[in-house]
Design a protein around this motif. Structure first.
Motif, PDB file in Angstrom:
ATOM      1  N   PHE A 116       0.554  -1.789  -0.132  1.00  0.00           N
ATOM      2  CA  PHE A 116      -0.108   0.269  -0.005  1.00  0.00           C
ATOM      3  C   PHE A 116       1.094   0.529   0.092  1.00  0.00           C
ATOM      4  O   PHE A 116       0.373   2.255  -0.492  1.00  0.00           O
ATOM      5  N   PHE A 117       1.583   1.325   0.410  1.00  0.00           N
ATOM      6  CA  PHE A 117       3.156   2.266   0.546  1.00  0.00           C
ATOM      7  C   PHE A 117       4.031   1.796  -0.475  1.00  0.00           C
ATOM      8  O   PHE A 117       5.400   1.798   0.870  1.00  0.00           O
ATOM      9  N   PRO A 118       4.558   1.699  -1.615  1.00  0.00           N
ATOM     10  CA  PRO A 118       5.562   1.574  -2.200  1.00  0.00           C
ATOM     11  C   PRO A 118       6.454   2.298  -2.186  1.00  0.00           C
ATOM     12  O   PRO A 118       8.058   2.397  -2.999  1.00  0.00           O
ATOM     13  N   GLU A 119       6.317   3.967  -2.187  1.00  0.00           N
ATOM     14  CA  GLU A 119       7.843   5.216  -2.116  1.00  0.00           C
ATOM     15  C   GLU A 119       8.070   5.268  -1.001  1.00  0.00           C
ATOM     16  O   GLU A 119       8.276   6.212  -0.491  1.00  0.00           O
ATOM     17  N   VAL A 120       7.697   4.397   0.677  1.00  0.00           N
ATOM     18  CA  VAL A 120       8.587   4.731   1.837  1.00  0.00           C
ATOM     19  C   VAL A 120       9.743   4.008   1.456  1.00  0.00           C
ATOM     20  O   VAL A 120      10.165   3.100   0.632  1.00  0.00           O
ATOM     21  N   ASN A 121      10.570   4.500   1.905  1.00  0.00           N
ATOM     22  CA  ASN A 121      11.906   4.448   2.144  1.00  0.00           C
ATOM     23  C   ASN A 121      12.219   2.887   2.891  1.00  0.00           C
ATOM     24  O   ASN A 121      10.854   2.238   3.546  1.00  0.00           O
ATOM     25  N   ASP A 122      13.253   2.353   2.292  1.00  0.00           N
ATOM     26  CA  ASP A 122      13.470   1.064   2.596  1.00  0.00           C
ATOM     27  C   ASP A 122      13.603   0.665   4.227  1.00  0.00           C
ATOM     28  O   ASP A 122      13.259  -0.242   4.736  1.00  0.00           O
ATOM     29  N   THR A 123      14.050   1.829   5.094  1.00  0.00           N
ATOM     30  CA  THR A 123      14.385   1.595   6.242  1.00  0.00           C
ATOM     31  C   THR A 123      13.458   1.565   6.959  1.00  0.00           C
ATOM     32  O   THR A 123      13.053   0.956   7.495  1.00  0.00           O
ATOM     33  N   LEU A 124      12.299   2.379   6.843  1.00  0.00           N
ATOM     34  CA  LEU A 124      10.903   2.448   7.094  1.00  0.00           C
ATOM     35  C   LEU A 124       9.707   1.379   6.762  1.00  0.00           C
ATOM     36  O   LEU A 124       9.264   1.104   7.513  1.00  0.00           O
ATOM     37  N   THR A 125       9.913   0.438   5.628  1.00  0.00           N
ATOM     38  CA  THR A 125       9.583  -0.814   4.988  1.00  0.00           C
ATOM     39  C   THR A 125      10.113  -1.485   5.899  1.00  0.00           C
ATOM     40  O   THR A 125       9.856  -2.730   6.594  1.00  0.00           O
ATOM     41  N   LEU A 126      11.202  -1.643   7.257  1.00  0.00           N
ATOM     42  CA  LEU A 126      11.812  -2.524   7.775  1.00  0.00           C
ATOM     43  C   LEU A 126      11.403  -2.481   9.633  1.00  0.00           C
ATOM     44  O   LEU A 126      11.101  -2.198  10.530  1.00  0.00           O
ATOM     45  N   ILE A 127      11.522  -0.470   9.290  1.00  0.00           N
ATOM     46  CA  ILE A 127      11.205  -0.268  10.575  1.00  0.00           C
ATOM     47  C   ILE A 127       9.636  -0.858  11.937  1.00  0.00           C
ATOM     48  O   ILE A 127       8.989  -0.881  12.235  1.00  0.00           O
ATOM     49  N   ILE A 128       8.805   0.245  10.600  1.00  0.00           N
ATOM     50  CA  ILE A 128       7.489  -0.041  10.658  1.00  0.00           C
ATOM     51  C   ILE A 128       6.651  -1.846  11.034  1.00  0.00           C
ATOM     52  O   ILE A 128       6.352  -2.244  12.215  1.00  0.00           O
ATOM     53  N   PRO A 129       7.863  -2.754  10.632  1.00  0.00           N
ATOM     54  CA  PRO A 129       7.641  -4.338  10.873  1.00  0.00           C
ATOM     55  C   PRO A 129       7.373  -4.430  11.861  1.00  0.00           C
ATOM     56  O   PRO A 129       6.952  -5.311  12.820  1.00  0.00           O
ATOM     57  N   ALA A 130       8.389  -4.066  11.864  1.00  0.00           N
ATOM     58  CA  ALA A 130       9.407  -4.557  13.159  1.00  0.00           C
ATOM     59  C   ALA A 130       9.049  -4.276  14.664  1.00  0.00           C
ATOM     60  O   ALA A 130       8.788  -4.600  15.875  1.00  0.00           O
ATOM     61  N   VAL A 131       8.967  -3.004  14.399  1.00  0.00           N
ATOM     62  CA  VAL A 131       8.102  -2.335  16.027  1.00  0.00           C
ATOM     63  C   VAL A 131       6.679  -3.150  16.060  1.00  0.00           C
ATOM     64  O   VAL A 131       6.246  -2.904  17.563  1.00  0.00           O
ATOM     65  N   SER A 132       5.524  -2.632  15.120  1.00  0.00           N
ATOM     66  CA  SER A 132       4.703  -3.371  15.380  1.00  0.00           C
ATOM     67  C   SER A 132       4.465  -5.268  15.551  1.00  0.00           C
ATOM     68  O   SER A 132       3.603  -5.505  16.082  1.00  0.00           O
ATOM     69  N   ALA A 133       5.362  -5.700  14.867  1.00  0.00           N
ATOM     70  CA  ALA A 133       5.448  -7.230  15.867  1.00  0.00           C
ATOM     71  C   ALA A 133       6.244  -6.805  17.198  1.00  0.00           C
ATOM     72  O   ALA A 133       5.531  -8.491  17.537  1.00  0.00           O
ATOM     73  N   VAL A 134       6.738  -6.405  17.703  1.00  0.00           N
ATOM     74  CA  VAL A 134       7.066  -6.450  19.172  1.00  0.00           C
ATOM     75  C   VAL A 134       5.387  -5.878  19.881  1.00  0.00           C
ATOM     76  O   VAL A 134       5.864  -6.808  21.049  1.00  0.00           O
ATOM     77  N   LEU A 135       5.689  -4.903  19.283  1.00  0.00           N
ATOM     78  CA  LEU A 135       3.939  -4.118  20.253  1.00  0.00           C
ATOM     79  C   LEU A 135       3.156  -5.531  20.254  1.00  0.00           C
ATOM     80  O   LEU A 135       2.081  -5.583  20.659  1.00  0.00           O
ATOM     81  N   LEU A 136       3.074  -6.591  19.276  1.00  0.00           N
ATOM     82  CA  LEU A 136       1.645  -7.351  19.401  1.00  0.00           C
ATOM     83  C   LEU A 136       1.974  -9.005  19.211  1.00  0.00           C
ATOM     84  O   LEU A 136       0.596  -9.443  19.870  1.00  0.00           O
ATOM     85  N   THR A 137       3.142  -9.005  19.842  1.00  0.00           N
ATOM     86  CA  THR A 137       3.600 -10.554  19.808  1.00  0.00           C
ATOM     87  C   THR A 137       3.206 -10.319  21.524  1.00  0.00           C
ATOM     88  O   THR A 137       3.211  -9.467  22.082  1.00  0.00           O
ATOM     89  N   PRO A 138       2.663 -11.721  21.931  1.00  0.00           N
ATOM     90  CA  PRO A 138       2.761 -12.284  23.078  1.00  0.00           C
ATOM     91  C   PRO A 138       3.533 -12.549  24.012  1.00  0.00           C
ATOM     92  O   PRO A 138       4.464 -12.332  23.160  1.00  0.00           O
ATOM     93  N   ARG A 139       3.501 -12.195  25.522  1.00  0.00           N
ATOM     94  CA  ARG A 139       4.597 -11.999  26.370  1.00  0.00           C
ATOM     95  C   ARG A 139       5.219 -13.256  26.886  1.00  0.00           C
ATOM     96  O   ARG A 139       3.708 -13.637  27.458  1.00  0.00           O
ATOM     97  N   VAL A 140       5.849 -13.792  27.171  1.00  0.00           N
ATOM     98  CA  VAL A 140       6.154 -15.164  28.060  1.00  0.00           C
ATOM     99  C   VAL A 140       6.917 -14.857  29.431  1.00  0.00           C
ATOM    100  O   VAL A 140       7.720 -14.020  29.352  1.00  0.00           O
ATOM    101  N   GLN A 141       6.295 -15.009  30.721  1.00  0.00           N
ATOM    102  CA  GLN A 141       6.737 -14.691  31.555  1.00  0.00           C
ATOM    103  C   GLN A 141       6.761 -15.756  32.753  1.00  0.00           C
ATOM    104  O   GLN A 141       5.678 -16.572  32.269  1.00  0.00           O
ATOM    105  N   LYS A 142       7.494 -15.757  33.659  1.00  0.00           N
ATOM    106  CA  LYS A 142       7.811 -16.784  34.716  1.00  0.00           C
ATOM    107  C   LYS A 142       6.849 -15.556  35.911  1.00  0.00           C
ATOM    108  O   LYS A 142       7.605 -15.066  36.818  1.00  0.00           O
ATOM    109  N   ILE A 143       5.944 -16.985  37.175  1.00  0.00           N
ATOM    110  CA  ILE A 143       5.890 -16.393  37.772  1.00  0.00           C
ATOM    111  C   ILE A 143       5.652 -17.532  38.765  1.00  0.00           C
ATOM    112  O   ILE A 143       5.941 -18.620  38.606  1.00  0.00           O
ATOM    113  N   ASP A 144       5.942 -17.221  39.883  1.00  0.00           N
ATOM    114  CA  ASP A 144       5.898 -18.132  41.429  1.00  0.00           C
ATOM    115  C   ASP A 144       4.523 -17.879  42.318  1.00  0.00           C
ATOM    116  O   ASP A 144       4.478 -16.720  42.108  1.00  0.00           O
TER     117      ASP A 144
END
Length: 78
Positions: free
Chosen positions: A28-56
């Motif tokens: 949808f945004f082919p004119e976006v810089n190559d750096t942003l095409t990697l930063i945007i998916p990386a940030v969204s993946a980090v925010l939307l990925t489930p978290r694994v926590q160790k609890i006692d």
């Protein structure tokens, strides 16, 4: 369910979310810089990925998978 399965779920979902977001951004945004095409998916993946926590707990150590799309966390005895 083993605790290794939780980590496998986490990393598979990270890859799926990353490449899904990358495909949407490049389509949808082919004119976006190559750096942003990697930063945007990386940030969204980090925010939307489930978290694994160790609890006692009183019954012992457990692993907990929390995700924005799940109401209750998944608990696994370690």
């Amino acid at each position: 369910m083993n605790y290794l399965v939780l980590y496998l779920i986490r990393y598979v979902l990270f890859i799926v979310i990353f490449f899904g977001t990358w495909a949407v951004v490049t389509t949808f945004f082919p004119e976006v810089n190559d750096t942003l095409t990697l930063i945007i998916p990386a940030v969204s993946a980090v925010l939307l990925t489930p978290r694994v926590q160790k609890i006692d707990t009183q019954s012992g150590k457990k692993m907990q998978l929390t995700w924005i799309f799940l109401k209750k966390p998944l608990l696994v005895e370690k």
